[in-house]
Write a protein that holds these residues in place. Structure first.
Motif, PDB file in Angstrom:
ATOM      1  N   GLY A 124       0.650  -1.186   0.044  1.00  0.00           N
ATOM      2  CA  GLY A 124      -0.124  -0.049   0.169  1.00  0.00           C
ATOM      3  C   GLY A 124       0.888   1.365   0.196  1.00  0.00           C
ATOM      4  N   THR A 125       2.258   1.131  -0.110  1.00  0.00           N
ATOM      5  CA  THR A 125       2.942   2.486  -0.347  1.00  0.00           C
ATOM      6  C   THR A 125       3.751   2.278  -1.427  1.00  0.00           C
ATOM      7  OG1 THR A 125       4.974   1.233   0.889  1.00  0.00           O
ATOM      8  CG2 THR A 125       3.233   2.497   2.284  1.00  0.00           C
ATOM      9  N   LEU A 126       4.068   3.546  -1.993  1.00  0.00           N
ATOM     10  CA  LEU A 126       4.607   3.904  -2.986  1.00  0.00           C
ATOM     11  C   LEU A 126       6.030   4.434  -2.675  1.00  0.00           C
ATOM     12  CD1 LEU A 126       3.866   5.088  -6.516  1.00  0.00           C
ATOM     13  CD2 LEU A 126       5.119   6.748  -5.256  1.00  0.00           C
ATOM     14  N   ALA A 127       7.011   3.845  -2.855  1.00  0.00           N
ATOM     15  CA  ALA A 127       8.603   4.554  -2.522  1.00  0.00           C
ATOM     16  C   ALA A 127       8.808   6.054  -3.173  1.00  0.00           C
ATOM     17  CB  ALA A 127       9.777   3.605  -2.920  1.00  0.00           C
ATOM     18  N   LEU A 128       9.058   6.933  -2.668  1.00  0.00           N
ATOM     19  CA  LEU A 128       9.221   8.301  -2.755  1.00  0.00           C
ATOM     20  C   LEU A 128      10.690   8.799  -2.918  1.00  0.00           C
ATOM     21  CD1 LEU A 128       6.734  10.512  -0.653  1.00  0.00           C
ATOM     22  CD2 LEU A 128       6.591   9.752  -3.189  1.00  0.00           C
ATOM     23  N   SER A 129      11.690   8.396  -2.119  1.00  0.00           N
ATOM     24  CA  SER A 129      12.982   8.735  -2.078  1.00  0.00           C
ATOM     25  C   SER A 129      13.644   8.065  -1.136  1.00  0.00           C
ATOM     26  CB  SER A 129      13.166  10.241  -1.837  1.00  0.00           C
ATOM     27  OG  SER A 129      13.635  10.511  -0.597  1.00  0.00           O
ATOM     28  N   HIS A 130      15.102   7.831  -1.362  1.00  0.00           N
ATOM     29  CA  HIS A 130      15.919   7.120  -0.747  1.00  0.00           C
ATOM     30  C   HIS A 130      16.723   8.097  -0.014  1.00  0.00           C
ATOM     31  CE1 HIS A 130      19.049   4.171   0.332  1.00  0.00           C
ATOM     32  NE2 HIS A 130      18.427   3.428  -0.261  1.00  0.00           N
ATOM     33  N   GLN A 131      16.625   7.864   1.472  1.00  0.00           N
ATOM     34  CA  GLN A 131      17.130   8.422   2.454  1.00  0.00           C
ATOM     35  C   GLN A 131      18.717   8.244   2.692  1.00  0.00           C
ATOM     36  OE1 GLN A 131      14.969   8.674   6.033  1.00  0.00           O
ATOM     37  NE2 GLN A 131      13.072   9.157   4.879  1.00  0.00           N
ATOM     38  N   GLY A 132      19.260   7.167   2.258  1.00  0.00           N
ATOM     39  CA  GLY A 132      20.491   6.752   2.601  1.00  0.00           C
ATOM     40  C   GLY A 132      20.366   5.693   3.661  1.00  0.00           C
ATOM     41  N   CYS A 133      21.264   4.642   3.870  1.00  0.00           N
ATOM     42  CA  CYS A 133      21.398   3.780   5.004  1.00  0.00           C
ATOM     43  C   CYS A 133      20.107   2.790   4.936  1.00  0.00           C
ATOM     44  CB  CYS A 133      21.559   4.464   6.333  1.00  0.00           C
ATOM     45  SG  CYS A 133      23.109   5.268   6.467  1.00  0.00           S
ATOM     46  N   GLY A 134      19.667   2.871   3.868  1.00  0.00           N
ATOM     47  CA  GLY A 134      18.375   1.775   3.707  1.00  0.00           C
ATOM     48  C   GLY A 134      17.011   2.403   4.190  1.00  0.00           C
ATOM     49  N   LEU A 136      13.817   4.915   3.689  1.00  0.00           N
ATOM     50  CA  LEU A 136      13.179   5.461   2.521  1.00  0.00           C
ATOM     51  C   LEU A 136      11.940   6.376   2.914  1.00  0.00           C
ATOM     52  CD1 LEU A 136      12.687   1.964   0.728  1.00  0.00           C
ATOM     53  CD2 LEU A 136      14.202   3.913  -0.045  1.00  0.00           C
ATOM     54  N   SER A 137      11.748   7.317   2.091  1.00  0.00           N
ATOM     55  CA  SER A 137      10.331   7.987   2.209  1.00  0.00           C
ATOM     56  C   SER A 137       9.318   7.318   1.266  1.00  0.00           C
ATOM     57  CB  SER A 137      10.499   9.398   1.833  1.00  0.00           C
ATOM     58  OG  SER A 137      11.392  10.210   2.751  1.00  0.00           O
ATOM     59  N   LEU A 138       8.137   7.188   1.924  1.00  0.00           N
ATOM     60  CA  LEU A 138       7.211   6.611   1.136  1.00  0.00           C
ATOM     61  C   LEU A 138       5.937   7.327   1.203  1.00  0.00           C
ATOM     62  CD1 LEU A 138       7.282   3.066   3.118  1.00  0.00           C
ATOM     63  CD2 LEU A 138       8.672   3.919   1.120  1.00  0.00           C
ATOM     64  N   LEU A 139       5.080   7.067   0.200  1.00  0.00           N
ATOM     65  CA  LEU A 139       3.567   7.872   0.087  1.00  0.00           C
ATOM     66  C   LEU A 139       2.744   6.595   0.431  1.00  0.00           C
ATOM     67  CD1 LEU A 139       1.968  10.410  -0.496  1.00  0.00           C
ATOM     68  CD2 LEU A 139       1.916   9.864  -2.883  1.00  0.00           C
ATOM     69  N   VAL A 140       1.780   6.586   1.255  1.00  0.00           N
ATOM     70  CA  VAL A 140       0.595   5.679   1.472  1.00  0.00           C
ATOM     71  C   VAL A 140      -0.220   5.985   0.308  1.00  0.00           C
ATOM     72  CG1 VAL A 140      -0.710   4.929   3.083  1.00  0.00           C
ATOM     73  CG2 VAL A 140       1.174   5.736   4.050  1.00  0.00           C
ATOM     74  N   LEU A 141      -0.735   4.796  -0.117  1.00  0.00           N
ATOM     75  CA  LEU A 141      -1.666   5.045  -1.403  1.00  0.00           C
ATOM     76  C   LEU A 141      -2.831   4.430  -0.994  1.00  0.00           C
ATOM     77  CD1 LEU A 141       0.411   4.064  -4.623  1.00  0.00           C
ATOM     78  CD2 LEU A 141       0.006   6.261  -3.548  1.00  0.00           C
ATOM     79  N   SER A 142      -2.803   3.220  -0.063  1.00  0.00           N
ATOM     80  CA  SER A 142      -3.919   2.473   0.517  1.00  0.00           C
ATOM     81  C   SER A 142      -4.099   2.236   1.856  1.00  0.00           C
ATOM     82  CB  SER A 142      -3.955   1.106  -0.285  1.00  0.00           C
ATOM     83  OG  SER A 142      -3.715   1.035  -1.635  1.00  0.00           O
ATOM     84  N   GLY A 143      -5.395   2.375   2.259  1.00  0.00           N
ATOM     85  CA  GLY A 143      -5.433   2.210   3.773  1.00  0.00           C
ATOM     86  C   GLY A 143      -5.894   3.556   4.519  1.00  0.00           C
ATOM     87  N   PRO A 144      -6.038   3.496   5.607  1.00  0.00           N
ATOM     88  CA  PRO A 144      -6.605   4.764   6.356  1.00  0.00           C
ATOM     89  C   PRO A 144      -5.641   5.884   6.565  1.00  0.00           C
ATOM     90  CG  PRO A 144      -6.688   2.676   7.912  1.00  0.00           C
ATOM     91  CD  PRO A 144      -6.152   2.235   6.491  1.00  0.00           C
ATOM     92  N   ALA A 145      -4.234   5.507   6.245  1.00  0.00           N
ATOM     93  CA  ALA A 145      -3.321   6.698   6.213  1.00  0.00           C
ATOM     94  C   ALA A 145      -3.225   7.243   4.744  1.00  0.00           C
ATOM     95  CB  ALA A 145      -1.967   6.267   6.711  1.00  0.00           C
TER      96      ALA A 145
END
Length: 186
Positions: A124-134, A136-145
């Motif tokens: 239910g999340t789409l990866a937005l960006s790599h922060q380093g050290c594994g 990530l920033s994600l965008l929630v596509l499905s669910g309550p958030a």
């Protein structure tokens, strides 16, 4: 938004913001509405309106190893959506509800988010960006958030919801931090 990105891209000297040396504040071309519809139909989701508007009018992906102008190492292309998955990606992963809840404290994130053997904690999340050290920033596509941004975090506590109510707020906050001359974004 686009005007701030233009200003940031024209700042003199080398970028001081962490990760900007990967994308140099350049972003790829915007996607066509048709391309977004194909992506949504293939994955059984509808992108949040603000993110959808951004990738169809401002830009999408980009020249860096991890994408274009954006927080950390840059914004991924939507075709790189699966970066956060711990298991094998399949086209239904984006449609499944993201199991994390804002404000909830997890004693053991992975065990609580994946009670079944085939469960994916970052569905239910789409990866937005790599922060380093594994991380990530994600965008929630499905669910309550739906529409909220989350950062992955190592350890038991699980993902951290950003203070921003949506993608555009997150992205504009990053632009403001860059314009203020900061070196890091959180």
């Amino acid at each position: 938004m686009a005007s701030k990105l233009t200003v940031v891209a024209s700042l003199p000297g080398e970028p001081v913001m962490f990760g900007a040396d990967f994308h140099h504040f350049r972003i790829g071309l915007a996607l066509s509405e048709d391309a977004v519809v194909v992506f949504e139909e293939r994955h059984g989701v509808r992108l949040p309106p603000d993110y959808r508007g951004f990738i169809t009018t401002v830009g999408h992906g980009g020249p860096g190893r991890f994408g274009g102008a954006g927080p950390f190492y840059g914004l991924f292309s939507i075709e790189d959506w699966e970066w956060a998955l711990l298991g094998d990606p399949n086209v239904t992963m984006l449609a499944g509800p993201f199991p994390a809840e804002r404000g909830r404290v997890y004693e053991e994130w992975l065990a609580e988010a994946t009670p079944g053997e085939d469960d994916e904690p970052y569905r239910g999340t789409l990866a937005l960006s790599h922060q380093g050290c594994g991380d990530l920033s994600l965008l929630v596509l499905s669910g309550p958030a739906r529409g909220r941004g989350v950062d992955t975090r190592p350890g038991k506590q699980g993902p951290h919801f950003t203070e921003d109510p949506d993608f555009l707020s997150w992205y504009e906050r990053w632009l403001d931090v860059v314009l203020a001359g900061e070196r890091h974004f959180r």
